[in-house]
Enzyme design. Structure first.
Site, PDB file in Angstrom:
ATOM      1  N   GLU A  97       0.761  -1.452   0.673  1.00  0.00           N
ATOM      2  CA  GLU A  97       0.104  -0.054   0.242  1.00  0.00           C
ATOM      3  C   GLU A  97       0.561   0.860   0.297  1.00  0.00           C
ATOM      4  O   GLU A  97       1.970   1.354   0.298  1.00  0.00           O
ATOM      5  CB  GLU A  97      -1.222  -0.154   1.409  1.00  0.00           C
ATOM      6  CG  GLU A  97      -2.011  -1.036   1.012  1.00  0.00           C
ATOM      7  CD  GLU A  97      -3.534  -0.678   2.164  1.00  0.00           C
ATOM      8  OE1 GLU A  97      -4.075  -1.552   1.356  1.00  0.00           O
ATOM      9  OE2 GLU A  97      -2.925  -1.064   3.538  1.00  0.00           O
ATOM     10  N   CYS A  99       6.774  -6.173   8.184  1.00  0.00           N
ATOM     11  CA  CYS A  99       8.002  -6.341   9.124  1.00  0.00           C
ATOM     12  C   CYS A  99       7.974  -6.655   9.764  1.00  0.00           C
ATOM     13  O   CYS A  99       7.594  -7.400  10.259  1.00  0.00           O
ATOM     14  CB  CYS A  99       7.464  -4.334   9.279  1.00  0.00           C
ATOM     15  SG  CYS A  99       9.261  -3.824  10.108  1.00  0.00           S
ATOM     16  N   GLY A 153       7.399  -1.639   6.366  1.00  0.00           N
ATOM     17  CA  GLY A 153       8.738  -2.457   6.308  1.00  0.00           C
ATOM     18  C   GLY A 153       9.754  -1.397   6.587  1.00  0.00           C
ATOM     19  O   GLY A 153       9.570   0.087   6.877  1.00  0.00           O
ATOM     20  N   GLU A 154      10.885  -2.083   7.178  1.00  0.00           N
ATOM     21  CA  GLU A 154      12.285  -0.940   7.649  1.00  0.00           C
ATOM     22  C   GLU A 154      12.830  -1.110   6.333  1.00  0.00           C
ATOM     23  O   GLU A 154      13.792  -2.141   6.705  1.00  0.00           O
ATOM     24  CB  GLU A 154      12.405  -2.159   8.904  1.00  0.00           C
ATOM     25  CG  GLU A 154      13.291  -1.416   9.020  1.00  0.00           C
ATOM     26  CD  GLU A 154      14.071  -0.385   9.289  1.00  0.00           C
ATOM     27  OE1 GLU A 154      14.846   0.560   9.174  1.00  0.00           O
ATOM     28  OE2 GLU A 154      13.588   0.594  10.693  1.00  0.00           O
ATOM     29  N   CYS A 204      -0.562   6.610  10.373  1.00  0.00           N
ATOM     30  CA  CYS A 204       0.501   5.773  10.841  1.00  0.00           C
ATOM     31  C   CYS A 204       0.568   5.052  11.757  1.00  0.00           C
ATOM     32  O   CYS A 204      -0.361   5.010  12.575  1.00  0.00           O
ATOM     33  CB  CYS A 204       1.710   6.919  11.338  1.00  0.00           C
ATOM     34  SG  CYS A 204       2.899   6.974  12.272  1.00  0.00           S
ATOM     35  N   CYS A 225       3.666   8.623   0.755  1.00  0.00           N
ATOM     36  CA  CYS A 225       4.315   7.342   1.611  1.00  0.00           C
ATOM     37  C   CYS A 225       3.769   6.325   1.319  1.00  0.00           C
ATOM     38  O   CYS A 225       3.526   5.345   1.139  1.00  0.00           O
ATOM     39  CB  CYS A 225       3.461   7.888   2.860  1.00  0.00           C
ATOM     40  SG  CYS A 225       3.682   6.229   3.752  1.00  0.00           S
ATOM     41  N   CYS A 285       7.574  -3.486  15.319  1.00  0.00           N
ATOM     42  CA  CYS A 285       6.891  -2.162  17.234  1.00  0.00           C
ATOM     43  C   CYS A 285       5.584  -2.603  17.624  1.00  0.00           C
ATOM     44  O   CYS A 285       4.879  -3.232  16.599  1.00  0.00           O
ATOM     45  CB  CYS A 285       7.272  -1.376  16.227  1.00  0.00           C
ATOM     46  SG  CYS A 285       8.620  -1.262  15.312  1.00  0.00           S
ATOM     47  N   CYS A 333       2.149  -1.117  15.982  1.00  0.00           N
ATOM     48  CA  CYS A 333       2.245  -1.157  14.575  1.00  0.00           C
ATOM     49  C   CYS A 333       1.616  -2.015  14.062  1.00  0.00           C
ATOM     50  O   CYS A 333       1.833  -3.434  14.237  1.00  0.00           O
ATOM     51  CB  CYS A 333       3.664  -1.042  14.045  1.00  0.00           C
ATOM     52  SG  CYS A 333       3.839   0.016  12.819  1.00  0.00           S
TER      53      CYS A 333
END
Length: 464
Positions: free
Chosen positions: A194, A216, A267-268, A454, A209, A220, A223
Site C-alpha cells: 500500500e 516488517c 517495512g523497515e 501512521c 508515503c 514494533c 504498529c
C-alpha cells in the site's frame, strides 16, 4: 475538482511531513489477496530488478539507442503515463487513457466528483495527455518513439508495460480529508503493498508515503505492519512503481502534484537498504523523477548503528523512529532492539558528520502512547538525549515529530492495552522539548478512517 481539506489542529511543516503508514481496507475482494509465494514467510526474498523504471538514464539510453529516446520515456514515466501506450497510439485520437480495469469497479470507493461520475469513468483523452506531456517536457515536445524502439522498451519490461510488468492498481480509497490510499498488486507473485497520497492545501502539493517491504520483521508493538511479520522485501522498481502510480492518480483525479516522498509505509528500509537507496537515488536524479533531495525522507527504526551510514548513501534526508530514549522502554516498544540508544546515537552522529551540510538534518519520531511514554519526564530524557547530537554535529537541523498513537484495534498483545494519548499530555511533552530548545511538531492524523494513518498499515494474504 480540488479536494478541500479541513484545517488541522497543528500543521506540520512541509519538509517534515507525515509518516503516514498505509493500511489495507478490510473489504478488499478475496481474489486480490492471493499471494502464491507467501506460503513460506520465514524465508522472505527480494525480487531482482529488471525494469527501466529503476535503471540509470544512461542504461536506458543505451538500450533504446539514444538519450533523446530515454528522455522521451521519462517525460512519460514522470507524469504517470505509460510510454508504450502513449507512443503506440499517437495516431489514434480516440484512444483514451485507462487507469483501472473493469473488474475493479465493485471494489473502488470513489472520490465525490463534481459531475457525479463513477471512478472508472475517469480517464484522460489522447489530446489531454499529449498537451500535458508537451507542457511538462523539459525542452518542448519530446522525441517520438518508433515501433522498433517501442519493441526494445517492451522487451526491457519483460514483454509487458510499465503498469503490468511491476505492479497494477488493485484498489483505491479516500478519506474525507482527501488522503488517498492505493493498494498495489505486485506482478511477480500477487502480493499486496500500500501507498498513501496526502494532499496539502497550504502548499498545493502532495506527499506520497511509500512502502519498502511486504510486512516488517521489527515487530514494533504499536504498529499493524509489525504484527504481520516480514513476507518479503520490494525491489527498487516495485518501490518506484508506487511513485509512478501516485503521479498517475494525482493527475487523473486532479489531486495536488507530488513533490515530497517519505519511506514511511510498510517495512523497515534498513532491512532492504540496497533497494531503498537505489529507489531514493532515482527519485532525486534530475534526469529521472526529479524530486528535490530535501523532499525525500528515509525513516528507519535503526536495527544497528551502521544503518544510518548505509541509508545515508542516498542523497536524501534521514529520519529515526526513536519512540523512547530510555533503553528498557524502547525494548518494550521495539522488541527487536539489540543496541543501546547511546550506541545507535553514535552511529547516527558518525553518519551525519559524513554528510554534506545541506543534508545534515535529522527528524526523530516518537509515537506517543497514553501513560507509557508520554510523560514530561520522558520528554526531558529525550531532550537530554538529543544534546550530544547537537553538540557533535555543528549546524545540525534537528526536529522531533510527535505522533499520537492511532488505535489499530488490536485484540491481543501489548497493543490491545494501548490507548491514544490525551492531547494535553502531548502538548506538555512538546512544551518540555521547546523549553530545551528542541524544535518539535505534533503530527496531524490523516487518513485514519480509511486505516491509512501512521502505524495502521497491514495487508492480508489468503488463498482464493
Amino acid at each position: 475538482m480540488r479536494i478541500r481539506l479541513a484545517r488541522c489542529f497543528v500543521v506540520v511543516p512541509a519538509l517534515w511531513i507525515v509518516r503516514t503508514a498505509t493500511a489495507l481496507s478490510r473489504t478488499v475482494h478475496p481474489k486480490l489477496l492471493v499471494s502464491p509465494s507467501s506460503n513460506n514467510p520465514s524465508q522472505p526474498t527480494t525480487l531482482p530488478d529488471g525494469s527501466p523504471l529503476s535503471w540509470s538514464f544512461d542504461q536506458l539510453a543505451e538500450t533504446l539507442g539514444g538519450s533523446g529516446k530515454a528522455k522521451a520515456c521519462w517525460e512519460c514515466f514522470r507524469l504517470g503515463v505509460d510510454p508504450l501506450w502513449y507512443y503506440s497510439t499517437r495516431s489514434d485520437a480516440s484512444s483514451n487513457e485507462k487507469h483501472l480495469s473493469n473488474d475493479m469497479e465493485p471494489f473502488v470507493i470513489p472520490f465525490e466528483l463534481s459531475d457525479n461520475k463513477q471512478t472508472n469513468d475517469i480517464r484522460w483523452t489522447r489530446q489531454q495527455v499529449e498537451d500535458h506531456v508537451s507542457e511538462m517536457a523539459s525542452r518542448g515536445s519530446p522525441t517520438k518513439l518508433s515501433s522498433d524502439t517501442l519493441k526494445k522498451l517492451q522487451s526491457a519490461m519483460g514483454g509487458g508495460s510499465i503498469e503490468t510488468s511491476i505492479a497494477k492498481l488493485a484498489n483505491l480509497t479516500t478519506s474525507s480529508d482527501g488522503t488517498t490510499k492505493m493498494l498495489l498488486e505486485l506482478e511477480q507473485d500477487g502480493m499486496l503493498v500500500e501507498t498513501v497520497i496526502i494532499p496539502w492545501d497550504d502548499r498545493h502539493k502532495s506527499t506520497v508515503c511509500v512502502s519498502s517491504q511486504v510486512g516488517c520483521r521489527q515487530a514494533c508493538t504499536f504498529c499493524s505492519t509489525g504484527r504481520m511479520g516480514l513476507l518479503r522485501s520490494l525491489s527498487s522498481a516495485e518501490i518506484l512503481a508506487q511513485l509512478y502510480w501516485g503521479n498517475k492518480i494525482c493527475r487523473l483525479y486532479d489531486i495536488y502534484g507530488i513533490d515530497n516522498c517519505v519511506f514511511m509505509g510498510m517495512g523497515e528500509p534498513a532491512d532492504n537498504a540496497d533497494a531503498v537507496v537505489r529507489a531514493a537515488s532515482v527519485m532525486v536524479d534530475q534526469s529521472l523523477f526529479k524530486l528535490a533531495p530535501r523532499r525525500v525522507t528515509i525513516s528507519t527504526v535503526a536495527p544497528n548503528p551502521g544503518v544510518f551510514a548505509q541509508l545515508g548513501v542516498a542523497p536524501v534526508v534521514l529520519a529515526w523512529s526513536v519512540h523512547s530514549s530510555r533503553d528498557e522502554l524502547r525494548r518494550q516498544l521495539v522488541p527487536t532492539t539489540q543496541h543501546t540508544m547511546e550506541e545507535l546515537r553514535q552511529g547516527l552522529t558518525r553518519a551525519l558528520q559524513g554528510r554534506s551540510k545541506r543534508l545534515q538534518n535529522i527528524m526523530l519520531e516518537v509515537t506517543l502512547l497514553d501513560q507509557i511514554n508520554d510523560s514530561t519526564e520522558d520528554a526531558e530524557h529525550l531532550a537530554q538525549f538529543c544534546r550530544p547530537l547537537l553538540e557533535e554535529v555543528r549546524g545540525l537541523k534537528l526536529v522531533v515529530n510527535l505522533i499520537p498513537w492511532n488505535d489499530i484495534s488490536a485484540t491481543f498483545g501489548p497493543a490491545s492495552r494501548y490507548r491514544k494519548p490525551q492531547m494535553d499530555r502531548v502538548m506538555a511533552y512538546q512544551k518540555v522539548l521547546m523549553e530545551n530548545e528542541i524544535l518539535s511538531y505534533i503530527r496531524t492524523t490523516r487518513g485514519d478512517e480509511e486505516e491509512a494513518a501512521c502505524g495502521m498499515l497491514s495487508t492480508k494474504s489468503v488463498r482464493a
